[in-house]
Write a protein that holds these residues in place. Structure first.
Motif, PDB file in Angstrom:
ATOM      1  N   PHE A   1     163.375  86.237  95.449  1.00 44.18           N
ATOM      2  CA  PHE A   1     162.308  85.482  96.105  1.00 44.18           C
ATOM      3  C   PHE A   1     161.775  86.228  97.324  1.00 44.18           C
ATOM      4  CE2 PHE A   1     165.139  82.296  94.176  1.00 44.18           C
ATOM      5  CZ  PHE A   1     164.258  81.744  93.280  1.00 44.18           C
ATOM      6  N   GLU A   2     162.642  87.008  97.917  1.00 43.58           N
ATOM      7  CA  GLU A   2     162.251  87.751  99.126  1.00 43.58           C
ATOM      8  C   GLU A   2     161.121  88.740  98.836  1.00 43.58           C
ATOM      9  OE1 GLU A   2     163.416  87.107 102.004  1.00 43.58           O
ATOM     10  OE2 GLU A   2     165.257  85.977 101.612  1.00 43.58           O
ATOM     11  N   LEU A   3     160.943  89.069  97.576  1.00 42.95           N
ATOM     12  CA  LEU A   3     159.913  90.037  97.211  1.00 42.95           C
ATOM     13  C   LEU A   3     158.569  89.381  96.915  1.00 42.95           C
ATOM     14  CD1 LEU A   3     162.132  92.231  94.879  1.00 42.95           C
ATOM     15  CD2 LEU A   3     161.022  93.033  96.966  1.00 42.95           C
ATOM     16  N   LEU A   4     158.562  88.045  96.914  1.00 41.26           N
ATOM     17  CA  LEU A   4     157.338  87.341  96.542  1.00 41.26           C
ATOM     18  C   LEU A   4     156.702  86.678  97.752  1.00 41.26           C
ATOM     19  CD1 LEU A   4     158.570  85.664  93.239  1.00 41.26           C
ATOM     20  CD2 LEU A   4     156.970  87.571  93.463  1.00 41.26           C
ATOM     21  N   PRO A   5     155.421  86.318  97.626  1.00 38.80           N
ATOM     22  CA  PRO A   5     154.770  85.563  98.700  1.00 38.80           C
ATOM     23  C   PRO A   5     155.410  84.186  98.835  1.00 38.80           C
ATOM     24  CG  PRO A   5     153.164  86.382  97.084  1.00 38.80           C
ATOM     25  CD  PRO A   5     154.512  86.632  96.523  1.00 38.80           C
ATOM     26  N   LYS A   6     155.053  83.490  99.876  1.00 31.10           N
ATOM     27  CA  LYS A   6     155.609  82.150 100.110  1.00 31.10           C
ATOM     28  C   LYS A   6     155.357  81.224  98.920  1.00 31.10           C
ATOM     29  CE  LYS A   6     156.826  81.736 104.717  1.00 31.10           C
ATOM     30  NZ  LYS A   6     155.932  82.533 105.610  1.00 31.10           N
ATOM     31  N   LYS A   7     154.149  81.338  98.383  1.00 33.07           N
ATOM     32  CA  LYS A   7     153.814  80.551  97.193  1.00 33.07           C
ATOM     33  C   LYS A   7     153.737  81.488  96.002  1.00 33.07           C
ATOM     34  CE  LYS A   7     150.165  77.936  97.594  1.00 33.07           C
ATOM     35  NZ  LYS A   7     148.915  77.301  98.114  1.00 33.07           N
ATOM     36  N   PHE A   8     154.421  81.133  94.949  1.00 33.69           N
ATOM     37  CA  PHE A   8     154.418  82.008  93.773  1.00 33.69           C
ATOM     38  C   PHE A   8     154.521  81.128  92.534  1.00 33.69           C
ATOM     39  CE2 PHE A   8     158.594  81.455  95.576  1.00 33.69           C
ATOM     40  CZ  PHE A   8     159.330  80.999  94.497  1.00 33.69           C
ATOM     41  N   THR A   9     154.227  81.705  91.396  1.00 31.70           N
ATOM     42  CA  THR A   9     154.302  80.939  90.155  1.00 31.70           C
ATOM     43  C   THR A   9     155.522  81.372  89.347  1.00 31.70           C
ATOM     44  OG1 THR A   9     153.040  82.532  88.855  1.00 31.70           O
ATOM     45  CG2 THR A   9     151.775  80.905  90.087  1.00 31.70           C
ATOM     46  N   LEU A  10     155.912  80.519  88.409  1.00 33.26           N
ATOM     47  CA  LEU A  10     157.060  80.863  87.574  1.00 33.26           C
ATOM     48  C   LEU A  10     156.792  82.113  86.735  1.00 33.26           C
ATOM     49  CD1 LEU A  10     158.390  77.351  86.516  1.00 33.26           C
ATOM     50  CD2 LEU A  10     159.244  78.897  88.274  1.00 33.26           C
ATOM     51  N   PRO A  11     155.616  82.267  86.158  1.00 35.04           N
ATOM     52  CA  PRO A  11     155.356  83.522  85.436  1.00 35.04           C
ATOM     53  C   PRO A  11     155.490  84.749  86.335  1.00 35.04           C
ATOM     54  CG  PRO A  11     153.744  81.870  84.816  1.00 35.04           C
ATOM     55  CD  PRO A  11     154.561  81.273  85.917  1.00 35.04           C
ATOM     56  N   GLN A  12     155.067  84.631  87.582  1.00 32.45           N
ATOM     57  CA  GLN A  12     155.241  85.756  88.512  1.00 32.45           C
ATOM     58  C   GLN A  12     156.720  86.061  88.723  1.00 32.45           C
ATOM     59  OE1 GLN A  12     153.243  84.760  92.216  1.00 32.45           O
ATOM     60  NE2 GLN A  12     151.228  84.917  91.264  1.00 32.45           N
ATOM     61  N   LEU A  13     157.487  85.008  88.946  1.00 34.61           N
ATOM     62  CA  LEU A  13     158.913  85.183  89.177  1.00 34.61           C
ATOM     63  C   LEU A  13     159.580  85.814  87.962  1.00 34.61           C
ATOM     64  CD1 LEU A  13     161.237  84.599  91.185  1.00 34.61           C
ATOM     65  CD2 LEU A  13     161.585  82.432  89.996  1.00 34.61           C
ATOM     66  N   GLN A  14     159.180  85.323  86.799  1.00 38.09           N
ATOM     67  CA  GLN A  14     159.769  85.867  85.585  1.00 38.09           C
ATOM     68  C   GLN A  14     159.435  87.344  85.416  1.00 38.09           C
ATOM     69  OE1 GLN A  14     159.187  83.596  82.004  1.00 38.09           O
ATOM     70  NE2 GLN A  14     159.837  85.300  80.697  1.00 38.09           N
ATOM     71  N   SER A  15     158.201  87.695  85.695  1.00 39.42           N
ATOM     72  CA  SER A  15     157.866  89.112  85.496  1.00 39.42           C
ATOM     73  C   SER A  15     158.589  89.993  86.519  1.00 39.42           C
ATOM     74  CB  SER A  15     156.361  89.343  85.488  1.00 39.42           C
ATOM     75  OG  SER A  15     155.820  89.151  86.759  1.00 39.42           O
ATOM     76  N   LEU A  16     158.884  89.430  87.668  1.00 37.25           N
ATOM     77  CA  LEU A  16     159.693  90.174  88.635  1.00 37.25           C
ATOM     78  C   LEU A  16     161.099  90.431  88.078  1.00 37.25           C
ATOM     79  CD1 LEU A  16     160.501  91.348  91.343  1.00 37.25           C
ATOM     80  CD2 LEU A  16     160.608  89.041  92.278  1.00 37.25           C
ATOM     81  N   TYR A  17     161.701  89.385  87.551  1.00 36.22           N
ATOM     82  CA  TYR A  17     163.033  89.565  86.957  1.00 36.22           C
ATOM     83  C   TYR A  17     162.981  90.554  85.804  1.00 36.22           C
ATOM     84  CZ  TYR A  17     165.760  86.210  89.631  1.00 36.22           C
ATOM     85  OH  TYR A  17     166.454  85.590  90.634  1.00 36.22           O
ATOM     86  N   GLU A  18     161.955  90.444  84.991  1.00 39.87           N
ATOM     87  CA  GLU A  18     161.855  91.346  83.842  1.00 39.87           C
ATOM     88  C   GLU A  18     161.714  92.784  84.295  1.00 39.87           C
ATOM     89  OE1 GLU A  18     158.675  89.525  81.609  1.00 39.87           O
ATOM     90  OE2 GLU A  18     160.099  88.315  80.464  1.00 39.87           O
ATOM     91  N   CYS A  19     161.066  92.913  85.418  1.00 39.90           N
ATOM     92  CA  CYS A  19     160.849  94.238  85.954  1.00 39.90           C
ATOM     93  C   CYS A  19     162.141  94.812  86.545  1.00 39.90           C
ATOM     94  CB  CYS A  19     159.757  94.107  86.998  1.00 39.90           C
ATOM     95  SG  CYS A  19     159.361  95.574  87.841  1.00 39.90           S
ATOM     96  N   VAL A  20     162.849  93.985  87.282  1.00 35.43           N
ATOM     97  CA  VAL A  20     164.099  94.448  87.893  1.00 35.43           C
ATOM     98  C   VAL A  20     165.133  94.805  86.821  1.00 35.43           C
ATOM     99  CG1 VAL A  20     166.090  93.735  89.291  1.00 35.43           C
ATOM    100  CG2 VAL A  20     163.768  93.255  90.087  1.00 35.43           C
ATOM    101  N   TYR A  21     165.199  93.999  85.778  1.00 38.56           N
ATOM    102  CA  TYR A  21     166.222  94.235  84.764  1.00 38.56           C
ATOM    103  C   TYR A  21     165.699  94.960  83.545  1.00 38.56           C
ATOM    104  CZ  TYR A  21     169.063  91.486  87.779  1.00 38.56           C
ATOM    105  OH  TYR A  21     169.738  91.055  88.882  1.00 38.56           O
TER     106      TYR A  21
END
Lengths: 233, 233
Positions: A152-172
């Motif tokens: 979450f620290e890598l995202l803006p204060k407001k974010f969407t679930l698809p954004q969060l998911q693509s972050l995880y997909e990117c990290v892993y």
DNA sequence: TCAAAAGTGTTATGAGTACACCCATGG
DNA sequence: CCATGGGTGTACTCATAACACTTTTGA
């Protein structure tokens, strides 16, 4: 006696491995080294620890100077101390990894410090033992984010679930099932659904979420298990 | 230019948090400090990093000097760098935590270095920031051992399942179900049953097990999940 | 109206947990 | 023969993983 006799003093520095996420790929912030040796080559952002500073404070100072940001997620990673790691003079380096919301980063500083964001797959040759530092930081990010709500620290204060998911997909570097991902994330109760939507990526729009800060701080260590088979490290 | 100008050099030390298990309780090896200041007070074992040494090498050296042991599990923990942590002169300390088989420890060294094993609940007042180091080491031990096969390092080459279980119970200060514990431990395939038994603790005797070294090294990072609700940290 | 992304539910499998009795032996 | 610690199996519950269709809306 006011000093320890017959012991060698050495230089102590800090280096920061700074991660950012632009919505598509995970990136590292690197700078072109301003001093000799290796002037002009890419390196992690670092600096010497000053007489009145702890390493933690030095890292905060350096990070603020480079990014303009305060209150950033910053964690001590590892201390590198090979006697020959810096060819000019023995220097011990305490490394930190930082997670920042790339959109809060002030672009003007790029020019001032010759800084640039690099995709992890396109990192230029780095000086000294900086590649090793970078590698270790990546490993730790993957390890820790599999167990704790950290990304979450890598995202803006407001974010969407698809954004969060693509972050995880990117990290892993693997795809996640949207339904399972959503369920797991929401089951942590860390997120609060907002009324408004982000229409940047689709016509339908995706609801924004915010971290429930109270929950987040209380559950910083909560096990997430977002990653089906947690990475090793 | 052969040196970095205008930067402060400082002392760099290492300190070791040394864990041992005597079959009943988890212990820490402490020494009575040999130099001023605080001479005679209890502290972690430490020493200054020498000009030709990395911190890792220094830790190995210090550990061998104090315990006579080599090939011990040793892991960098954290670097403590508060400018005032040592009142005599600024000294940065890279800490390590060590897991040793207490039975391999050479008792004679206790006298030479004024060392002593202390139960975690009976730690004397320590100098400087050593209490914080100790606390952090304990947290890390608990955290890491919940996920990785680590505690074997505290046992002799041959050990029994009841011994292993009491070690876990001691580290986590909670009872474990014998059947579930056995099943989980054996499911890791890290252990090889021996033909002989330890009759030290019971009339029936408990079978010895050894680590399958190949498996152990390959699976050092395997998730164990011995602890029902992994500890936080 | 259609393309593109968002959102949602069910089922099957495996892992974790709780739980109690028999075994072997030395004294 | 008995007290002590060692060793084993099952049933229930819950978490995980696999899987596909409907909704929304701007172009």
């Amino acid at each position: 006696m006011t000093k320890y006799q017959h012991q060698t003093r050495l230089l102590a520095a800090i280096d920061c491995i700074i991660f950012g996420f632009d919505g598509t790929t995970l990136k590292l912030l690197l700078v072109q080294r301003a001093i000799q040796p290796e002037k002009g080559r890419w390196s992690l952002m670092g600096g010497f620890i000053q007489p009145d500073e702890s390493a933690d404070i030095a890292a905060v100072r350096v990070l603020k100077k480079l990014t303009g940001l305060e209150g950033v997620y910053l964690e001590q990673l590892h201390t590198f101390s090979d006697p020959k790691r810096d060819p000019i003079e023995r220097t011990l380096s305490v490394t930190y990894f930082a997670l920042i919301d790339i959109h809060r980063y002030e672009q003007q500083l790029s020019d001032e410090y010759h800084a640039e964001w690099f995709t992890l797959t396109e990192i230029p040759q780095l000086i000294f033992d900086h590649p090793e530092m970078m590698y270790m930081a990546q490993e730790k990010l993957r390890y820790k984010a599999a167990l704790h709500p950290l990304l979450f620290e890598l995202l803006p204060k407001k974010f969407t679930l698809p954004q969060l998911q693509s972050l995880y997909e990117c990290v892993y570097d693997m795809p996640f099932d949207k339904r399972n991902f959503t369920r797991k994330v929401l089951s942590t109760k860390l997120l609060v659904k907002q009324k408004d939507k982000d229409k940047g990526n689709s016509k339908k729009g995706a609801f924004f979420y915010k971290l429930d800060n109270k929950q987040y701080k209380a559950n910083l260590h909560a096990f997430l298990n977002i990653i089906p088979n947690p990475p090793i490290g």
